[in-house]
Motif scaffolding. Sequence first.
Motif, PDB file in Angstrom:
ATOM      1  N   TYR A 117       0.824  -1.212   0.000  1.00 50.53           N
ATOM      2  CA  TYR A 117       0.000   0.000   0.000  1.00 50.53           C
ATOM      3  C   TYR A 117       0.860   1.266   0.000  1.00 50.53           C
ATOM      4  CZ  TYR A 117      -4.362  -2.524   0.949  1.00 50.53           C
ATOM      5  OH  TYR A 117      -5.472  -3.346   0.858  1.00 50.53           O
ATOM      6  N   GLY A 118       2.084   1.171   0.505  1.00 45.37           N
ATOM      7  CA  GLY A 118       2.922   2.341   0.699  1.00 45.37           C
ATOM      8  C   GLY A 118       3.579   2.840  -0.573  1.00 45.37           C
ATOM      9  N   THR A 119       4.130   4.053  -0.478  1.00 47.03           N
ATOM     10  CA  THR A 119       4.880   4.634  -1.586  1.00 47.03           C
ATOM     11  C   THR A 119       6.379   4.662  -1.290  1.00 47.03           C
ATOM     12  OG1 THR A 119       4.636   6.881  -0.686  1.00 47.03           O
ATOM     13  CG2 THR A 119       2.943   6.117  -2.227  1.00 47.03           C
ATOM     14  N   ARG A 120       6.743   4.615  -0.012  1.00 50.36           N
ATOM     15  CA  ARG A 120       8.148   4.696   0.396  1.00 50.36           C
ATOM     16  C   ARG A 120       8.408   3.692   1.498  1.00 50.36           C
ATOM     17  NH1 ARG A 120      10.519  10.228   3.133  1.00 50.36           N
ATOM     18  NH2 ARG A 120      12.576   9.485   3.789  1.00 50.36           N
ATOM     19  N   GLY A 121       9.562   3.032   1.455  1.00 50.06           N
ATOM     20  CA  GLY A 121       9.909   2.040   2.456  1.00 50.06           C
ATOM     21  C   GLY A 121      11.207   2.400   3.155  1.00 50.06           C
ATOM     22  N   ILE A 122      11.198   2.319   4.474  1.00 49.16           N
ATOM     23  CA  ILE A 122      12.363   2.653   5.293  1.00 49.16           C
ATOM     24  C   ILE A 122      12.632   1.481   6.231  1.00 49.16           C
ATOM     25  CG2 ILE A 122      13.315   4.287   6.968  1.00 49.16           C
ATOM     26  CD1 ILE A 122      11.142   6.295   5.889  1.00 49.16           C
ATOM     27  N   VAL A 123      13.883   1.034   6.292  1.00 51.38           N
ATOM     28  CA  VAL A 123      14.257  -0.091   7.152  1.00 51.38           C
ATOM     29  C   VAL A 123      15.122   0.410   8.298  1.00 51.38           C
ATOM     30  CG1 VAL A 123      15.397  -2.335   7.291  1.00 51.38           C
ATOM     31  CG2 VAL A 123      14.189  -1.680   5.197  1.00 51.38           C
ATOM     32  N   PHE A 124      14.697   0.089   9.534  1.00 50.18           N
ATOM     33  CA  PHE A 124      15.474   0.399  10.732  1.00 50.18           C
ATOM     34  C   PHE A 124      16.091  -0.891  11.266  1.00 50.18           C
ATOM     35  CE2 PHE A 124      13.777   4.547  12.831  1.00 50.18           C
ATOM     36  CZ  PHE A 124      13.902   5.220  11.632  1.00 50.18           C
ATOM     37  N   VAL A 125      17.344  -0.836  11.663  1.00 49.11           N
ATOM     38  CA  VAL A 125      18.021  -1.938  12.337  1.00 49.11           C
ATOM     39  C   VAL A 125      18.861  -1.350  13.464  1.00 49.11           C
ATOM     40  CG1 VAL A 125      19.653  -3.851  12.155  1.00 49.11           C
ATOM     41  CG2 VAL A 125      18.100  -3.363  10.260  1.00 49.11           C
ATOM     42  N   ALA A 126      18.604  -1.789  14.692  1.00 52.19           N
ATOM     43  CA  ALA A 126      19.378  -1.345  15.861  1.00 52.19           C
ATOM     44  C   ALA A 126      19.466   0.172  15.948  1.00 52.19           C
ATOM     45  CB  ALA A 126      20.782  -1.965  15.835  1.00 52.19           C
ATOM     46  N   GLY A 127      18.328   0.837  15.718  1.00 52.84           N
ATOM     47  CA  GLY A 127      18.273   2.280  15.858  1.00 52.84           C
ATOM     48  C   GLY A 127      18.859   3.061  14.708  1.00 52.84           C
ATOM     49  N   THR A 128      19.206   2.381  13.641  1.00 46.79           N
ATOM     50  CA  THR A 128      19.827   3.040  12.497  1.00 46.79           C
ATOM     51  C   THR A 128      19.015   2.792  11.232  1.00 46.79           C
ATOM     52  OG1 THR A 128      22.030   2.788  13.454  1.00 46.79           O
ATOM     53  CG2 THR A 128      21.923   3.216  11.088  1.00 46.79           C
ATOM     54  N   LYS A 129      18.836   3.831  10.422  1.00 51.74           N
ATOM     55  CA  LYS A 129      18.172   3.666   9.132  1.00 51.74           C
ATOM     56  C   LYS A 129      19.167   3.047   8.147  1.00 51.74           C
ATOM     57  CE  LYS A 129      17.514   7.230   6.459  1.00 51.74           C
ATOM     58  NZ  LYS A 129      17.003   8.499   5.890  1.00 51.74           N
ATOM     59  N   VAL A 130      18.834   1.858   7.631  1.00 50.24           N
ATOM     60  CA  VAL A 130      19.759   1.169   6.729  1.00 50.24           C
ATOM     61  C   VAL A 130      19.273   1.176   5.286  1.00 50.24           C
ATOM     62  CG1 VAL A 130      20.671  -0.295   8.563  1.00 50.24           C
ATOM     63  CG2 VAL A 130      18.721  -1.094   7.221  1.00 50.24           C
ATOM     64  N   LYS A 131      17.993   1.450   5.065  1.00 49.62           N
ATOM     65  CA  LYS A 131      17.452   1.566   3.717  1.00 49.62           C
ATOM     66  C   LYS A 131      16.364   2.629   3.700  1.00 49.62           C
ATOM     67  CE  LYS A 131      18.210  -3.129   1.849  1.00 49.62           C
ATOM     68  NZ  LYS A 131      19.027  -2.732   0.694  1.00 49.62           N
ATOM     69  N   ASP A 132      16.286   3.354   2.596  1.00 50.54           N
ATOM     70  CA  ASP A 132      15.254   4.371   2.412  1.00 50.54           C
ATOM     71  C   ASP A 132      15.049   4.507   0.911  1.00 50.54           C
ATOM     72  OD1 ASP A 132      13.557   6.523   2.311  1.00 50.54           O
ATOM     73  OD2 ASP A 132      14.725   7.792   3.676  1.00 50.54           O
ATOM     74  N   THR A 133      13.973   3.897   0.411  1.00 51.36           N
ATOM     75  CA  THR A 133      13.767   3.854  -1.030  1.00 51.36           C
ATOM     76  C   THR A 133      12.268   3.746  -1.311  1.00 51.36           C
ATOM     77  OG1 THR A 133      14.403   2.688  -3.060  1.00 51.36           O
ATOM     78  CG2 THR A 133      14.034   1.347  -1.104  1.00 51.36           C
ATOM     79  N   SER A 134      11.902   3.527  -2.542  1.00 53.11           N
ATOM     80  CA  SER A 134      10.485   3.352  -2.851  1.00 53.11           C
ATOM     81  C   SER A 134       9.995   2.031  -2.272  1.00 53.11           C
ATOM     82  CB  SER A 134      10.259   3.377  -4.366  1.00 53.11           C
ATOM     83  OG  SER A 134      10.766   2.203  -4.962  1.00 53.11           O
ATOM     84  N   ALA A 135       8.715   1.983  -1.930  1.00 48.36           N
ATOM     85  CA  ALA A 135       8.152   0.747  -1.390  1.00 48.36           C
ATOM     86  C   ALA A 135       8.264  -0.391  -2.398  1.00 48.36           C
ATOM     87  CB  ALA A 135       6.694   0.966  -0.991  1.00 48.36           C
ATOM     88  N   ALA A 136       8.051  -0.084  -3.667  1.00 50.29           N
ATOM     89  CA  ALA A 136       8.131  -1.110  -4.710  1.00 50.29           C
ATOM     90  C   ALA A 136       9.535  -1.691  -4.797  1.00 50.29           C
ATOM     91  CB  ALA A 136       7.713  -0.520  -6.056  1.00 50.29           C
ATOM     92  N   GLU A 137      10.545  -0.835  -4.695  1.00 51.95           N
ATOM     93  CA  GLU A 137      11.925  -1.314  -4.765  1.00 51.95           C
ATOM     94  C   GLU A 137      12.262  -2.173  -3.554  1.00 51.95           C
ATOM     95  OE1 GLU A 137      16.452   0.524  -5.048  1.00 51.95           O
ATOM     96  OE2 GLU A 137      14.734   1.691  -5.773  1.00 51.95           O
ATOM     97  N   LEU A 138      11.766  -1.780  -2.394  1.00 53.18           N
ATOM     98  CA  LEU A 138      12.012  -2.555  -1.181  1.00 53.18           C
ATOM     99  C   LEU A 138      11.350  -3.922  -1.280  1.00 53.18           C
ATOM    100  CD1 LEU A 138      13.676  -1.743   1.265  1.00 53.18           C
ATOM    101  CD2 LEU A 138      11.566  -1.158   2.445  1.00 53.18           C
ATOM    102  N   LEU A 139      10.152  -3.966  -1.840  1.00 49.78           N
ATOM    103  CA  LEU A 139       9.460  -5.236  -2.006  1.00 49.78           C
ATOM    104  C   LEU A 139      10.197  -6.165  -2.956  1.00 49.78           C
ATOM    105  CD1 LEU A 139       5.714  -4.132  -2.255  1.00 49.78           C
ATOM    106  CD2 LEU A 139       6.658  -5.736  -0.589  1.00 49.78           C
ATOM    107  N   SER A 140      10.885  -5.610  -3.937  1.00 54.12           N
ATOM    108  CA  SER A 140      11.568  -6.433  -4.933  1.00 54.12           C
ATOM    109  C   SER A 140      12.997  -6.784  -4.547  1.00 54.12           C
ATOM    110  CB  SER A 140      11.572  -5.718  -6.285  1.00 54.12           C
ATOM    111  OG  SER A 140      12.336  -4.526  -6.223  1.00 54.12           O
ATOM    112  N   ASP A 141      13.471  -6.237  -3.414  1.00 51.46           N
ATOM    113  CA  ASP A 141      14.845  -6.486  -2.981  1.00 51.46           C
ATOM    114  C   ASP A 141      14.935  -7.836  -2.266  1.00 51.46           C
ATOM    115  OD1 ASP A 141      17.647  -5.288  -2.364  1.00 51.46           O
ATOM    116  OD2 ASP A 141      16.904  -5.968  -0.410  1.00 51.46           O
TER     117      ASP A 141
END
Length: 212
Positions: A174-198
């Motif tokens: 449903y989203g347009t942008r995807g952000i991944v947090f790991v241990a308090g740090t942002k490790v990914k910030d991209t389109s939701a579609a790109e994150l889904l395909s990674d």
Amino acid sequence: GPGELAVIIGPNGAGKSTFLKLVTGLLHPLAGVTTLDGTPLRPGDAGHACDRGIAFVPQEQNVFATLSVKDNLEMGGFLAGKELRMRMDAQMERFPMLKPRLKDRAGNLSGGQRQMLAMALALMAQPKVLLLDEPTAGLSPAAADDVFVLIATLARQGLPILMVEQNALIALEYGTRGIVFVAGTKVKDTSAAELLSDDETRHLFLGGARRN
């Protein structure tokens, strides 16, 4: 940005909910600045964040359970003045399932209805940005789908939304942008579609196997 539905995902304990509380001023940061429309917000000042247009729907205790649905909406719009009736009518149109329950106690609503009331309560303040913490937690699959559809509709209507969600796969659909947090740090910030395909993201966070 306007119309953006940004989804924060990551393992438990990654700091996702803490981040939302920092943005809303419920916690005081050790460093860093939150800006809205280019203007810094006062650190650790939830009232200032609210005045500037940030609305936050926490995962729990997000409605006044002992008050009626109508009273909850009036609480959300207590600064609306003469616009109160108009704003309530707008929420009834947006969340029609609440209209027949206006006199009912909020604590007697189903999980899905309560979540929709929590969002309606926040929207009564006509925020510039809406923050949601685990909006589908504890909901049935059908109720969760209804909540996701409403959130996506709000975003398409121009309201920027930042959402933390454990149901990551569906949320990113449903989203347009995807952000991944790991241990308090942002490790990914991209389109939701790109994150889904990674492949790596799917394997680590979305419960999906790597593709051949």
